[in-house]
Write an enzyme that holds these catalytic residues in place. Structure first.
Site: not given
Length: 590
Positions: A191, A389
């Site tokens: 991430k 996402s």
């Protein structure tokens, strides 16, 4: 004195009369624009659809009457309009071919370019021809135009074929000069979106995933161009390494990158030959704007809705990152999906997603709305350039998921990024703070100091719960064990082709494929497609454009180029939700 008063009165009267005349002319102009926008285009026999690849490509564009009124030429092209126009040209017997003129063209994503190219290849199945010309081809326009039967190039032109590069930018050191830094909570080693604010280079994990997806995109481009131009992949890589943009244009013919060198007026002669026209005959051409108003097939059968969800995912209108860019506004999208759920005329819904993510809270609300909709009628997700996402979050519970081969998806992870302005306020500006509180964490979030270790631990727990929920949503939607989702999550970005192998998507296909699947799941044979949300009326478009300042934003985009997104990101950073499910960076793939 009398003469002075007389002249003043005459001047005032003249100004008033001029204002009235200008107002009348303005109303007449507005009425004319409105009438022309609603006009149906009649196609003459032996016509050509002229597709100008110039400007900024977007998923969907709204009309801009203000630009028309002021004489500005719109620089935005809608992917939906281009693909629909190519379909109409294929089905219309009076249109004999497509002429593509490539200019300065900027696509939103590689997947959008692939979608246009696939639509052109489908057009050729009708037996009609495609001819492309450019003074110079950018790599993107060359990739699209390589589907044409013939590629023509100006004798002084070039073909920019150089490969792909991703160049993320980092703001940590710049912010530090102002005494600003960010505190970070995140889940997932891949991430990497927060690195933009908290690092000065790519992490090893991020470099790994970026390398994987740009190589994957380049492979698709090589395969496609190789098949159409009948040039080996090895040769195409050699040409990229040579930077053939600087080659002699005559050598490009030998390389089979183009078919012929000619000037613009000579291209007209080639088109006339294909249309069997005499030298002095005029070519009947249809522009993209005209093709939009060409009648399509009659609406028959049941209705399949295509709901366009594109842009950043935000909680409300005030969370939009810029005044001009489209956003997925959670409360509006949820209401729209509820309306589609309760609309008995709609038999199935295709959720067209093109989003790098955004607010984790907003993504969960939209997921809930999709789940409710799915309980009543089939939902098929069609992924465009991005469905990553938060974009994947809102897609994962669909009955079936299609992606383009170069869709950027996955990135299952969440982070929280909290600005610390205490250095700016206390050290740079000399502001002093004191504190009185009733409870231990009463001052949590104060601007006077950064979070302490205990407060960061509380935030870590909160972010962790969000990640567990996201992961569970994916596991339930994709019918996978949580442990298996964890292996492919951790914020890792996947290309569509790779996402298929790990079951994040069900198939590689276009929006058309998704519509066909939705109709199949709804058990309807005859159907027509309706786009949602409804486009704003002509008057709404005019007032929205004038109020939003989008014209100025367009000028800024033109001036700043690739620096536009970083600029707007900083300008509107205070509007961002603190807890984000977002793709790493603004992916500038060159």
């Amino acid at each position: 004195m009398k003469d002075f008063i007389k002249y003043v009165f005459a001047t005032i009267t003249g100004i008033i009369l001029l204002s009235i005349v200008m107002a009348i002319l303005g109303v007449i102009s507005l009425v004319g624009i409105a009438a022309s926008s609603a006009k149906t285009t009649q196609v003459e026999e032996n016509s050509v659809f002229t597709l100008m690849l110039s400007g900024q490509l977007e998923e969907r564009t709204a009309s801009n009457p203000f630009a028309t009124l002021t004489g500005q030429v719109s620089q935005n092209l809608g992917l939906d309009e281009i693909i629909e126009s190519i379909k109409k040209a294929k089905d219309n017997d009076d249109i004999k071919g497509i002429y593509i003129e490539a200019g300065i063209f900027s696509a939103d994503t590689p997947a959008s370019m692939h979608a246009i190219r696939e639509a052109l290849l489908d057009f050729k199945k009708s037996g009609k021809w495609i001819v492309a010309y450019a003074d110079s081809y950018t790599q993107g326009t060359y990739y699209i135009c390589s589907a044409a039967d013939q590629l023509y190039l100006n004798p002084s032109g070039m073909v920019d074929w150089h490969g792909l590069a991703a160049e993320p930018f980092f703001l940590k050191d710049m912010l530090a000069k102002f005494g600003v830094k960010y505190q970070l909570c995140k889940v997932g080693k891949y991430k990497s979106a927060p690195e933009q604010m908290t690092a000065d280079k790519m992490s090893d994990a991020n470099r790994e995933q970026v390398t994987a997806y740009i190589n994957g995109i380049w492979k698709v481009m090589l395969d496609d161009v190789s098949k159409s131009r009948k040039v080996s992949i090895d040769s195409l890589n050699v040409y990229a390494d040579r930077y053939v943009a600087l080659s002699d244009p005559k050598d490009l013919i030998r390389m089979k990158l183009v078919d012929k060198l000619m000037y613009t007026d000579e291209v007209k002669g080639e088109i006339k030959k294909r249309l069997k026209l005499d030298k002095d005959d005029m070519i009947s051409q249809l522009t993209l704007d005209e093709m939009i108003n060409v009648p399509g097939k009659k609406s028959e059968g049941e209705k399949i809705a295509v709901y366009y969800a594109y842009g950043d995912i935000v909680d409300s209108e005030t969370g939009s990152l810029t005044s001009s860019d489209h956003s997925i506004v959670a409360n509006k999208v949820c209401k729209d999906l509820e309306d589609l759920m309760n609309n008995d005329d709609v038999k199935a819904v295709v959720l067209r997603v093109n989003s790098p993510g955004g607010s984790a809270y907003a993504s969960e609300q939209i997921w809930h709305a999709v789940t409710n909709l799915k309980a009543k009628k089939p939902v098929v997700a069609s992924m465009g350039g991005y469905a990553a996402s938060g974009g994947y979050y809102i897609s994962c519970n669909a009955n079936y998921i299609y992606s383009e081969p170069t869709t950027i998806t996955g990135s299952i992870g969440i982070f929280g990024m909290f600005p610390d302005f205490s250095g700016l306020l206390t050290e740079k500006l000399g502001v002093k703070f004191d504190e009185v509180k009733t409870n231990k964490h009463a001052a949590l979030g104060t601007v006077s100091r950064p979070f302490n270790a205990e407060e960061m631990a509380l935030l870590d727990q909160y972010i962790g719960r969000g990640y567990v929920l996201f992961r569970q949503r994916v596991a339930d939607g994709r019918k996978l064990p949580v442990a298996q989702v964890e292996e492919i999550a951790q914020g890792r970005v996947w290309l569509g082709n790779d996402a298929l192998k790990i079951k994040l998507v069900d198939a590689i296909g276009s929006l058309d494929d998704a519509v066909k699947k939705a109709a199949s799941l709804a058990k309807v044979d005859k159907y027509h497609v309706a786009g949602y949300p409804d486009e704003p009326s002509w008057w709404e478009s005019l007032t929205n454009t004038m109020n939003s300042g989008s014209y100025l934003d367009e000028q800024m985009r033109e001036t700043l180029g690739e620096y536009y997104q970083p600029f707007t990101y900083l300008k509107d950073i205070n509007k961002h939700s603190a807890i984000q499910a977002r793709l790493p960076y603004f992916l500038e793939i060159k």
